[in-house]
Scaffold this motif. Structure first.
Motif, PDB file in Angstrom:
ATOM      1  N   ASP A 153       0.829  -1.212   0.000  1.00  0.00           N
ATOM      2  CA  ASP A 153       0.000   0.000   0.000  1.00  0.00           C
ATOM      3  C   ASP A 153       0.864   1.263   0.000  1.00  0.00           C
ATOM      4  OD1 ASP A 153      -2.250  -1.615   0.110  1.00  0.00           O
ATOM      5  OD2 ASP A 153      -2.693  -1.187   2.223  1.00  0.00           O
ATOM      6  N   LEU A 154       1.897   1.283   0.823  1.00  0.00           N
ATOM      7  CA  LEU A 154       2.753   2.474   0.898  1.00  0.00           C
ATOM      8  C   LEU A 154       3.571   2.655  -0.370  1.00  0.00           C
ATOM      9  CD1 LEU A 154       3.908   2.415   4.632  1.00  0.00           C
ATOM     10  CD2 LEU A 154       2.069   3.741   3.580  1.00  0.00           C
ATOM     11  N   LYS A 155       4.024   1.551  -0.946  1.00  0.00           N
ATOM     12  CA  LYS A 155       4.752   1.660  -2.222  1.00  0.00           C
ATOM     13  C   LYS A 155       3.837   2.225  -3.310  1.00  0.00           C
ATOM     14  CE  LYS A 155       7.960  -0.961  -3.664  1.00  0.00           C
ATOM     15  NZ  LYS A 155       9.006  -1.892  -4.056  1.00  0.00           N
ATOM     16  N   GLN A 156       2.582   1.771  -3.332  1.00  0.00           N
ATOM     17  CA  GLN A 156       1.627   2.279  -4.325  1.00  0.00           C
ATOM     18  C   GLN A 156       1.331   3.760  -4.119  1.00  0.00           C
ATOM     19  OE1 GLN A 156      -1.773  -0.329  -4.141  1.00  0.00           O
ATOM     20  NE2 GLN A 156      -0.783  -1.926  -5.353  1.00  0.00           N
ATOM     21  N   LYS A 157       1.398   4.233  -2.882  1.00  0.00           N
ATOM     22  CA  LYS A 157       1.191   5.649  -2.585  1.00  0.00           C
ATOM     23  C   LYS A 157       2.435   6.483  -2.917  1.00  0.00           C
ATOM     24  CE  LYS A 157      -2.116   5.079   1.213  1.00  0.00           C
ATOM     25  NZ  LYS A 157      -2.346   5.261   2.668  1.00  0.00           N
ATOM     26  N   GLY A 158       3.520   5.823  -3.270  1.00  0.00           N
ATOM     27  CA  GLY A 158       4.743   6.529  -3.612  1.00  0.00           C
ATOM     28  C   GLY A 158       5.579   6.930  -2.404  1.00  0.00           C
ATOM     29  N   ILE A 159       5.339   6.302  -1.271  1.00  0.00           N
ATOM     30  CA  ILE A 159       6.114   6.607  -0.066  1.00  0.00           C
ATOM     31  C   ILE A 159       7.494   5.979  -0.204  1.00  0.00           C
ATOM     32  CG2 ILE A 159       6.232   6.325   2.447  1.00  0.00           C
ATOM     33  CD1 ILE A 159       3.934   8.164   1.381  1.00  0.00           C
ATOM     34  N   LYS A 160       8.519   6.769   0.092  1.00  0.00           N
ATOM     35  CA  LYS A 160       9.889   6.265  -0.004  1.00  0.00           C
ATOM     36  C   LYS A 160      10.133   5.230   1.091  1.00  0.00           C
ATOM     37  CE  LYS A 160      14.708   7.531   0.006  1.00  0.00           C
ATOM     38  NZ  LYS A 160      15.701   8.455   0.471  1.00  0.00           N
ATOM     39  N   ILE A 161      10.579   4.060   0.686  1.00  0.00           N
ATOM     40  CA  ILE A 161      10.923   2.992   1.617  1.00  0.00           C
ATOM     41  C   ILE A 161      12.402   3.162   1.970  1.00  0.00           C
ATOM     42  CG2 ILE A 161      11.019   0.496   1.986  1.00  0.00           C
ATOM     43  CD1 ILE A 161       8.130   1.589   1.536  1.00  0.00           C
ATOM     44  N   GLU A 162      12.686   3.386   3.245  1.00  0.00           N
ATOM     45  CA  GLU A 162      14.060   3.596   3.699  1.00  0.00           C
ATOM     46  C   GLU A 162      14.810   2.282   3.877  1.00  0.00           C
ATOM     47  OE1 GLU A 162      15.520   6.598   4.097  1.00  0.00           O
ATOM     48  OE2 GLU A 162      13.689   7.651   3.518  1.00  0.00           O
ATOM     49  N   ILE A 163      14.126   1.263   4.390  1.00  0.00           N
ATOM     50  CA  ILE A 163      14.684  -0.086   4.533  1.00  0.00           C
ATOM     51  C   ILE A 163      13.669  -1.033   3.923  1.00  0.00           C
ATOM     52  CG2 ILE A 163      15.428  -1.897   6.135  1.00  0.00           C
ATOM     53  CD1 ILE A 163      16.126   0.351   8.140  1.00  0.00           C
ATOM     54  N   ASP A 164      14.086  -1.752   2.902  1.00  0.00           N
ATOM     55  CA  ASP A 164      13.181  -2.650   2.195  1.00  0.00           C
ATOM     56  C   ASP A 164      12.687  -3.770   3.114  1.00  0.00           C
ATOM     57  OD1 ASP A 164      11.828  -3.009  -0.209  1.00  0.00           O
ATOM     58  OD2 ASP A 164      13.213  -4.570  -0.866  1.00  0.00           O
ATOM     59  N   ILE A 165      11.562  -4.334   2.772  1.00  0.00           N
ATOM     60  CA  ILE A 165      10.978  -5.394   3.598  1.00  0.00           C
ATOM     61  C   ILE A 165      11.922  -6.585   3.696  1.00  0.00           C
ATOM     62  CG2 ILE A 165       9.684  -6.560   1.747  1.00  0.00           C
ATOM     63  CD1 ILE A 165       7.337  -6.619   3.957  1.00  0.00           C
ATOM     64  N   ARG A 166      12.001  -7.143   4.899  1.00  0.00           N
ATOM     65  CA  ARG A 166      12.956  -8.226   5.132  1.00  0.00           C
ATOM     66  C   ARG A 166      12.538  -9.050   6.337  1.00  0.00           C
ATOM     67  NH1 ARG A 166      18.267  -4.973   6.579  1.00  0.00           N
ATOM     68  NH2 ARG A 166      18.881  -6.797   7.749  1.00  0.00           N
ATOM     69  N   ASN A 167      13.079 -10.251   6.391  1.00  0.00           N
ATOM     70  CA  ASN A 167      12.897 -11.146   7.534  1.00  0.00           C
ATOM     71  C   ASN A 167      14.170 -11.118   8.356  1.00  0.00           C
ATOM     72  OD1 ASN A 167      10.315 -12.158   6.742  1.00  0.00           O
ATOM     73  ND2 ASN A 167      11.346 -13.411   5.220  1.00  0.00           N
ATOM     74  N   GLU A 168      14.004 -11.030   9.676  1.00  0.00           N
ATOM     75  CA  GLU A 168      15.150 -11.026  10.581  1.00  0.00           C
ATOM     76  C   GLU A 168      15.293 -12.394  11.241  1.00  0.00           C
ATOM     77  OE1 GLU A 168      17.194  -8.738  10.504  1.00  0.00           O
ATOM     78  OE2 GLU A 168      16.141  -6.901   9.962  1.00  0.00           O
ATOM     79  N   PRO A 169      16.511 -12.758  11.635  1.00  0.00           N
ATOM     80  CA  PRO A 169      16.729 -14.060  12.267  1.00  0.00           C
ATOM     81  C   PRO A 169      15.940 -14.247  13.568  1.00  0.00           C
ATOM     82  CG  PRO A 169      18.834 -12.923  11.900  1.00  0.00           C
ATOM     83  CD  PRO A 169      17.740 -12.016  11.445  1.00  0.00           C
ATOM     84  N   TRP A 170      15.565 -13.138  14.219  1.00  0.00           N
ATOM     85  CA  TRP A 170      14.818 -13.244  15.482  1.00  0.00           C
ATOM     86  C   TRP A 170      13.313 -13.324  15.257  1.00  0.00           C
ATOM     87  CZ3 TRP A 170      18.109  -9.196  14.282  1.00  0.00           C
ATOM     88  CH2 TRP A 170      17.515  -8.023  13.857  1.00  0.00           C
TER      89      TRP A 170
END
Length: 156
Positions: A114-131
């Motif tokens: 949704d935020l990408k479609q609104k054109g919001i700048k993503i500072e850290i791309d979506i990711r999975n963390e080991p925790w």
């Protein structure tokens, strides 16, 4: 011997009463946290949080803005700097560093899209963390990093 047993028994009773008093006292304390940011960017901040993240307006006047999450579970406030109604402690503006917010959500992937479609700048791309977290980050108009996260138990 009877004196020692009496002293031990009295001590145990007092410790039990004390622990009940402390736990009762803890149960009676009710707190609600509202983080506040002092900023000159009230209009931009209002638009960002309401239009981008779906927050609602709890209260607003010419120098103060109180917003709530869509489910009304949490609030955040914004205050104009150097306002004469405020004490000096609450007058210096936030300098855009050293603070972040975390917003926990049920469907982090949907919000990311949704935020990408609104054109919001993503500072850290979506990711999975080991925790176990799955998250991404954006910034608000004040430079505050916002970590949008879905907490999950670590898969073993």
């Amino acid at each position: 011997m009877k004196q020692i047993l009496f002293i031990v028994a009295a001590f145990c009773c007092m410790a039990n009463v004390f622990s009940q008093t402390v736990s009762t006292t803890k149960k009676q304390i009710k707190m609600k946290l509202n983080a506040g940011i002092i900023t000159e960017k009230l209009p931009e901040t209002k638009i960002f949080y309401t239009k981008t993240l779906g927050f609602g307006i709890t209260f607003e006047n010419e120098f103060y803005l109180l917003l709530h999450t869509p489910d009304k579970a949490a609030e955040i406030s914004f205050l104009l700097p150097d306002h004469p109604s405020q004490q000096p402690l609450f007058q210096k503006p936030f300098q855009g560093q050293g603070m972040y917010l975390t917003i926990e959500v049920d469907d982090v992937d949907k919000i990311y899209q949704d935020l990408k479609q609104k054109g919001i700048k993503i500072e850290i791309d979506i990711r999975n963390e080991p925790w176990g977290d799955r998250h991404f980050a954006i910034k608000d108009p004040n430079g505050i990093g916002i970590d949008i996260v879905k907490y999950s138990p670590v898969k073993k």
